[in-house]
Design an enzyme around this catalytic site. Structure first.
Site, PDB file in Angstrom:
ATOM      1  CB  THR A  86     -82.367  49.316 110.141  1.00 55.43           C
ATOM      2  OG1 THR A  86     -81.591  49.235 111.318  1.00 55.43           O
ATOM      3  CG2 THR A  86     -81.923  48.199 109.196  1.00 55.43           C
ATOM      4  CG  ASP A  87     -78.683  52.048 113.156  1.00 54.38           C
ATOM      5  OD1 ASP A  87     -79.321  50.973 113.205  1.00 54.38           O
ATOM      6  OD2 ASP A  87     -78.330  52.670 114.181  1.00 54.38           O
ATOM      7  CD  GLU A  88     -79.954  46.142 113.833  1.00 56.69           C
ATOM      8  OE1 GLU A  88     -79.689  44.981 113.487  1.00 56.69           O
ATOM      9  OE2 GLU A  88     -80.613  46.411 114.843  1.00 56.69           O
ATOM     10  CG  HIS A 146     -74.819  41.582 120.718  1.00 55.57           C
ATOM     11  ND1 HIS A 146     -75.132  41.370 122.039  1.00 55.57           N
ATOM     12  CD2 HIS A 146     -75.456  42.727 120.374  1.00 55.57           C
ATOM     13  CE1 HIS A 146     -75.914  42.328 122.458  1.00 55.57           C
ATOM     14  NE2 HIS A 146     -76.123  43.174 121.465  1.00 55.57           N
ATOM     15  CG  ASN A 150     -77.477  47.259 125.410  1.00 57.74           C
ATOM     16  OD1 ASN A 150     -77.897  48.219 124.764  1.00 57.74           O
ATOM     17  ND2 ASN A 150     -77.140  46.107 124.847  1.00 57.74           N
ATOM     18  CE  LYS A 166     -85.405  47.308 106.783  1.00 63.30           C
ATOM     19  NZ  LYS A 166     -86.825  47.636 106.454  1.00 63.30           N
ATOM     20  CG  LEU A 192    -103.333  42.788 110.774  1.00 67.57           C
ATOM     21  CD1 LEU A 192    -104.805  42.619 111.165  1.00 67.57           C
ATOM     22  CD2 LEU A 192    -102.758  44.031 111.456  1.00 67.57           C
ATOM     23  CD  GLU A 211     -91.428  38.680 110.231  1.00 72.49           C
ATOM     24  OE1 GLU A 211     -91.123  38.868 111.426  1.00 72.49           O
ATOM     25  OE2 GLU A 211     -92.534  38.236 109.869  1.00 72.49           O
ATOM     26  CG  LEU A 223     -83.053  46.725 126.084  1.00 74.83           C
ATOM     27  CD1 LEU A 223     -82.472  45.467 126.700  1.00 74.83           C
ATOM     28  CD2 LEU A 223     -81.947  47.767 125.909  1.00 74.83           C
ATOM     29  N   PRO A 265     -83.107  40.169 131.350  1.00 69.75           N
ATOM     30  CG  PRO A 265     -84.060  39.083 129.495  1.00 69.75           C
ATOM     31  CD  PRO A 265     -84.391  39.995 130.635  1.00 69.75           C
ATOM     32  CB  ILE A 282     -95.538  43.110 101.012  1.00 70.36           C
ATOM     33  CG1 ILE A 282     -94.556  42.495 102.008  1.00 70.36           C
ATOM     34  CG2 ILE A 282     -96.180  44.365 101.575  1.00 70.36           C
ATOM     35  CD1 ILE A 282     -93.354  43.390 102.311  1.00 70.36           C
ATOM     36  CG  LEU A 291     -92.638  52.356 107.687  1.00 70.28           C
ATOM     37  CD1 LEU A 291     -93.815  53.133 107.116  1.00 70.28           C
ATOM     38  CD2 LEU A 291     -92.313  52.853 109.078  1.00 70.28           C
ATOM     39  CE1 TYR A 348     -84.941  44.257 110.467  1.00 75.75           C
ATOM     40  CE2 TYR A 348     -83.012  45.056 111.652  1.00 75.75           C
ATOM     41  CZ  TYR A 348     -84.235  45.296 111.038  1.00 75.75           C
ATOM     42  OH  TYR A 348     -84.742  46.583 111.004  1.00 75.75           O
TER      43      TYR A 348
HETATM   44  P1  NAD Z   1     -92.715  46.045 113.651  1.00 75.65           P
HETATM   45  O1  NAD Z   1     -92.197  44.663 113.674  1.00 75.65           O
HETATM   46  O2  NAD Z   1     -93.248  46.664 114.894  1.00 75.65           O
HETATM   47  O3  NAD Z   1     -93.888  46.160 112.565  1.00 75.65           O
HETATM   48  C1  NAD Z   1     -93.800  45.560 111.302  1.00 75.65           C
HETATM   49  C2  NAD Z   1     -95.181  45.596 110.669  1.00 75.65           C
HETATM   50  O4  NAD Z   1     -95.085  45.004 109.367  1.00 75.65           O
HETATM   51  C3  NAD Z   1     -96.227  44.785 111.452  1.00 75.65           C
HETATM   52  O5  NAD Z   1     -97.433  45.527 111.541  1.00 75.65           O
HETATM   53  C4  NAD Z   1     -96.417  43.530 110.606  1.00 75.65           C
HETATM   54  O6  NAD Z   1     -97.723  42.982 110.701  1.00 75.65           O
HETATM   55  C5  NAD Z   1     -96.141  44.075 109.205  1.00 75.65           C
HETATM   56  N1  NAD Z   1     -95.676  43.004 108.295  1.00 75.65           N
HETATM   57  C6  NAD Z   1     -94.669  42.111 108.530  1.00 75.65           C
HETATM   58  N2  NAD Z   1     -94.566  41.261 107.473  1.00 75.65           N
HETATM   59  C7  NAD Z   1     -95.490  41.660 106.565  1.00 75.65           C
HETATM   60  C8  NAD Z   1     -95.856  41.187 105.284  1.00 75.65           C
HETATM   61  N3  NAD Z   1     -95.248  40.122 104.730  1.00 75.65           N
HETATM   62  N4  NAD Z   1     -96.858  41.822 104.614  1.00 75.65           N
HETATM   63  C9  NAD Z   1     -97.498  42.880 105.170  1.00 75.65           C
HETATM   64  N5  NAD Z   1     -97.206  43.363 106.394  1.00 75.65           N
HETATM   65  C10 NAD Z   1     -96.211  42.758 107.081  1.00 75.65           C
HETATM   66  O7  NAD Z   1     -91.546  46.926 113.030  1.00 75.65           O
HETATM   67  P2  NAD Z   1     -91.084  48.424 113.390  1.00 75.65           P
HETATM   68  O8  NAD Z   1     -90.157  48.378 114.516  1.00 75.65           O
HETATM   69  O9  NAD Z   1     -92.272  49.285 113.418  1.00 75.65           O
HETATM   70  O10 NAD Z   1     -90.219  48.744 112.080  1.00 75.65           O
HETATM   71  C11 NAD Z   1     -90.833  49.290 110.917  1.00 75.65           C
HETATM   72  C12 NAD Z   1     -89.783  49.477 109.842  1.00 75.65           C
HETATM   73  O11 NAD Z   1     -88.769  50.366 110.311  1.00 75.65           O
HETATM   74  C13 NAD Z   1     -89.054  48.182 109.468  1.00 75.65           C
HETATM   75  O12 NAD Z   1     -88.838  48.209 108.079  1.00 75.65           O
HETATM   76  C14 NAD Z   1     -87.749  48.246 110.220  1.00 75.65           C
HETATM   77  O13 NAD Z   1     -86.739  47.558 109.548  1.00 75.65           O
HETATM   78  C15 NAD Z   1     -87.496  49.741 110.241  1.00 75.65           C
HETATM   79  N6  NAD Z   1     -86.712  50.237 111.389  1.00 75.65           N
HETATM   80  C16 NAD Z   1     -87.062  49.923 112.665  1.00 75.65           C
HETATM   81  C17 NAD Z   1     -86.341  50.462 113.741  1.00 75.65           C
HETATM   82  C18 NAD Z   1     -86.699  50.157 115.160  1.00 75.65           C
HETATM   83  O14 NAD Z   1     -85.937  50.538 116.074  1.00 75.65           O
HETATM   84  N7  NAD Z   1     -87.809  49.522 115.455  1.00 75.65           N
HETATM   85  C19 NAD Z   1     -85.251  51.309 113.480  1.00 75.65           C
HETATM   86  C20 NAD Z   1     -84.920  51.595 112.152  1.00 75.65           C
HETATM   87  C21 NAD Z   1     -85.670  51.071 111.113  1.00 75.65           C
HETATM   88  O1  DAU Z   2     -80.726  50.000 115.045  1.00 75.45           O
HETATM   89  C1  DAU Z   2     -82.038  49.888 114.535  1.00 75.45           C
HETATM   90  C2  DAU Z   2     -82.598  48.540 114.898  1.00 75.45           C
HETATM   91  O2  DAU Z   2     -82.849  48.571 116.292  1.00 75.45           O
HETATM   92  C3  DAU Z   2     -83.850  48.177 114.121  1.00 75.45           C
HETATM   93  O3  DAU Z   2     -83.547  48.073 112.755  1.00 75.45           O
HETATM   94  C4  DAU Z   2     -84.442  46.860 114.626  1.00 75.45           C
HETATM   95  O4  DAU Z   2     -85.654  46.594 113.959  1.00 75.45           O
HETATM   96  C5  DAU Z   2     -84.676  46.983 116.111  1.00 75.45           C
HETATM   97  O5  DAU Z   2     -85.144  45.752 116.621  1.00 75.45           O
HETATM   98  C6  DAU Z   2     -83.400  47.405 116.832  1.00 75.45           C
HETATM   99  O6  DAU Z   2     -82.414  46.337 116.826  1.00 75.45           O
HETATM  100  P1  DAU Z   2     -81.552  45.966 118.131  1.00 75.45           P
HETATM  101  O7  DAU Z   2     -81.086  44.577 117.974  1.00 75.45           O
HETATM  102  O8  DAU Z   2     -80.535  47.007 118.414  1.00 75.45           O
HETATM  103  O9  DAU Z   2     -82.714  46.095 119.241  1.00 75.45           O
HETATM  104  P2  DAU Z   2     -83.117  45.197 120.506  1.00 75.45           P
HETATM  105  O10 DAU Z   2     -84.134  45.988 121.270  1.00 75.45           O
HETATM  106  O11 DAU Z   2     -83.447  43.816 120.122  1.00 75.45           O
HETATM  107  O12 DAU Z   2     -81.769  45.175 121.354  1.00 75.45           O
HETATM  108  C7  DAU Z   2     -81.169  46.377 121.815  1.00 75.45           C
HETATM  109  C8  DAU Z   2     -79.910  46.000 122.564  1.00 75.45           C
HETATM  110  O13 DAU Z   2     -80.279  45.312 123.788  1.00 75.45           O
HETATM  111  C9  DAU Z   2     -79.012  45.028 121.814  1.00 75.45           C
HETATM  112  O14 DAU Z   2     -77.652  45.315 122.112  1.00 75.45           O
HETATM  113  C10 DAU Z   2     -79.374  43.649 122.385  1.00 75.45           C
HETATM  114  C11 DAU Z   2     -79.735  43.979 123.832  1.00 75.45           C
HETATM  115  N1  DAU Z   2     -80.771  43.100 124.442  1.00 75.45           N
HETATM  116  C12 DAU Z   2     -81.944  42.928 123.775  1.00 75.45           C
HETATM  117  C13 DAU Z   2     -82.936  42.112 124.301  1.00 75.45           C
HETATM  118  C14 DAU Z   2     -84.230  41.902 123.550  1.00 75.45           C
HETATM  119  C15 DAU Z   2     -80.537  42.507 125.678  1.00 75.45           C
HETATM  120  O15 DAU Z   2     -79.472  42.703 126.293  1.00 75.45           O
HETATM  121  N2  DAU Z   2     -81.512  41.690 126.195  1.00 75.45           N
HETATM  122  C16 DAU Z   2     -82.700  41.458 125.551  1.00 75.45           C
HETATM  123  O16 DAU Z   2     -83.544  40.682 126.080  1.00 75.45           O
END
Ligand code: NAD
Ligand code: DAU
Length: 351
Positions: A132-134, A291, A256, A161, A37, A86, A197, A212, A62, A83, A157
């Site tokens: 992630t695809d990143e 970026h 975007n 990953k 949490l 950070e 975003l 922004p 973890i 999953l 980040y």
């Molecule tokens: P999120 O940040 O919403 O959730 C992360 C969760 O992990 C939270 O509940 C947090 O409390 C928990 N956590 C963080 N550090 C921890 C620790 N040290 N021990 C135990 N729990 C911990 O993330 P999300 O967007 O749901 O992403 C989940 C997974 O999917 C991540 O591994 C992320 O890299 C991957 N992912 C996310 C996206 C995306 O667009 N959000 C896309 C592709 C992959």
């Molecule tokens: O591609 C998968 C990834 O997508 C996941 O692994 C990450 O956990 C997830 O956060 C996400 O990463 P991005 O950096 O692509 O997502 P974010 O929503 O932060 O930003 C999306 C796009 O929008 C990116 O080009 C940055 C831009 N952006 C983002 C924010 C927060 C803005 O222009 N303004 C903003 O305030």
């Protein structure tokens, strides 16, 4: 067969959708949600399944290998969906070490505990790492990320990953841990923390605050509805081949600025505001360092081998997402109070 499934990060955005899907779809499985949490973890995301007889929650970090091992023994964990992470790129630029601890060291802790607990009969288990695809870095105007695209992470980040993906691969090759990995594009949907975003901009439009847009707004992402990602995770978990990687994406690229304009017009309609009002909030701000220009996934392998394809269009998914935020003002209010205000101030209005 009955399984005892550990889902890490189940109180986060994607994790909560995966926990909900598994608790409801597999009543014979024991589902253990392990989450420490952080600011991104929220048990309110799981209120509807918290009372289910096959659901358990463990507040564990973890990084704590001893506590992880106790959970494995207490529940006789047979499978892991990992999953916990950070997950926000902007935070990784400010505090890279937090990402190394959780995403790299936390993942290796979990791999070690699984390896030790499963060593007498590895083959009956599964360790599924959600990534992630990143990790693939950035694309130019053309091309797609495939499962064989070389890793080239550009942010702390994505570097963390990528490192965790490499450790998962190494544990499969070296110790025969039965692993599977998926790399997904940008998710959106209900319970998304409003630092990313789409939920950040929905919240700002509701409150008529500036939107922004980083740099020139021409960066491209491939968006997938979170419930479709959860469906993909279900398929990869049950049918994915051990040792393999599956790319998951939305076949849905948006610049975007175009996405933000679509969001503004949908919100104007839903909030009964004059057309064009929310778009006036668009404000170009300083770019994110390092970026990545464009992400786009080739998801043909998971389509061909496991029959997965997104079930909703972007317009449908975005409309459902906006409706969810508009009907869940209390959730939004709760997650944007306290520390969120400090984060927002430092991130968007530095002195
Ligand atoms: P999120 O940040 O919403 O959730 C992360 C969760 O992990 C939270 O509940 C947090 O409390 C928990 N956590 C963080 N550090 C921890 C620790 N040290 N021990 C135990 N729990 C911990 O993330 P999300 O967007 O749901 O992403 C989940 C997974 O999917 C991540 O591994 C992320 O890299 C991957 N992912 C996310 C996206 C995306 O667009 N959000 C896309 C592709 C992959
Ligand atoms: O591609 C998968 C990834 O997508 C996941 O692994 C990450 O956990 C997830 O956060 C996400 O990463 P991005 O950096 O692509 O997502 P974010 O929503 O932060 O930003 C999306 C796009 O929008 C990116 O080009 C940055 C831009 N952006 C983002 C924010 C927060 C803005 O222009 N303004 C903003 O305030």
């Amino acid at each position: 067969m009955s399984k005892h499934v550990l889902i890490t990060g189940g109180a986060g955005f994607i994790g909560s959708h995966v926990v909900r899907l598994f608790v409801n779809k597999y009543p014979r499985y024991t589902i253990v949600n392990l989450d420490c949490l952080t600011y991104a973890g929220n048990l309110a995301n799981l209120q509807d399944v918290a009372g289910a007889s096959n659901y358990y929650f463990e507040k564990v970090n973890i990084l704590d290998a001893v506590a992880l091992n106790e959970v494995f023994i207490r529940y006789g964990i047979t499978d892991v969906l990992h999953l916990a992470a950070e997950s926000h790129v902007d935070r990784s630029i400010v505090s890279p070490l937090d990402f190394v601890y959780t995403n790299v060291i936390g993942t290796v802790n979990l791999l070690n505990v699984a390896k030790e607990n499963w060593k007498s009969n590895m083959d009956t288990h599964r360790f599924y790492h959600i990534s992630t695809d990143e990790v693939y870095g950035t694309l130019g105007a053309e091309g797609l990320f495939t499962e064989t695209t070389p890793y080239s992470p550009n942010s702390p980040y994505s570097a963390s990953k990528a490192s965790s993906d490499h450790f998962v691969r190494a544990y499969h090759e070296t110790y025969h841990l039965p692993t599977v990995v998926s790399n997904c594009s940008n998710n959106y949907g209900p319970y998304h923390f409003p630092e990313k975003l789409i939920p950040l901009f929905i919240n700002n439009i509701i409150h008529k605050k500036p939107l922004p847009v980083y740099g020139d707004g021409l960066y491209t992402r491939d968006w997938l509805f979170v419930k479709d990602h959860a469906r993909a995770i279900d398929l990869v978990f049950h049918q994915g081949k051990i040792g393999e990687t599956y790319n998951v994406g939305g076949f849905n690229e948006w610049k975007n600025i175009d996405l933000v304009k679509l969001l503004c017009s949908l919100m104007d309609e839903k909030l009964n505001r004059p057309a064009g009002e929310s778009a006036q909030l668009i404000t170009y701000v300083k770019d994110r360092p390092g970026h990545d220009l464009r992400y786009a996934i080739d998801a043909n392998k998971i389509n061909r081998e496991l029959g997965w394809y997104p079930s909703v269009t972007f317009e449908e998914g975005l409309s459902e997402t906006i409706d969810w935020y508009l009907s869940n003002g209390e959730w939004l209010q709760q997650v944007t109070s306290g520390d969120y205000q400090n984060y927002y101030q430092k991130m968007y209005n530095p002195a």
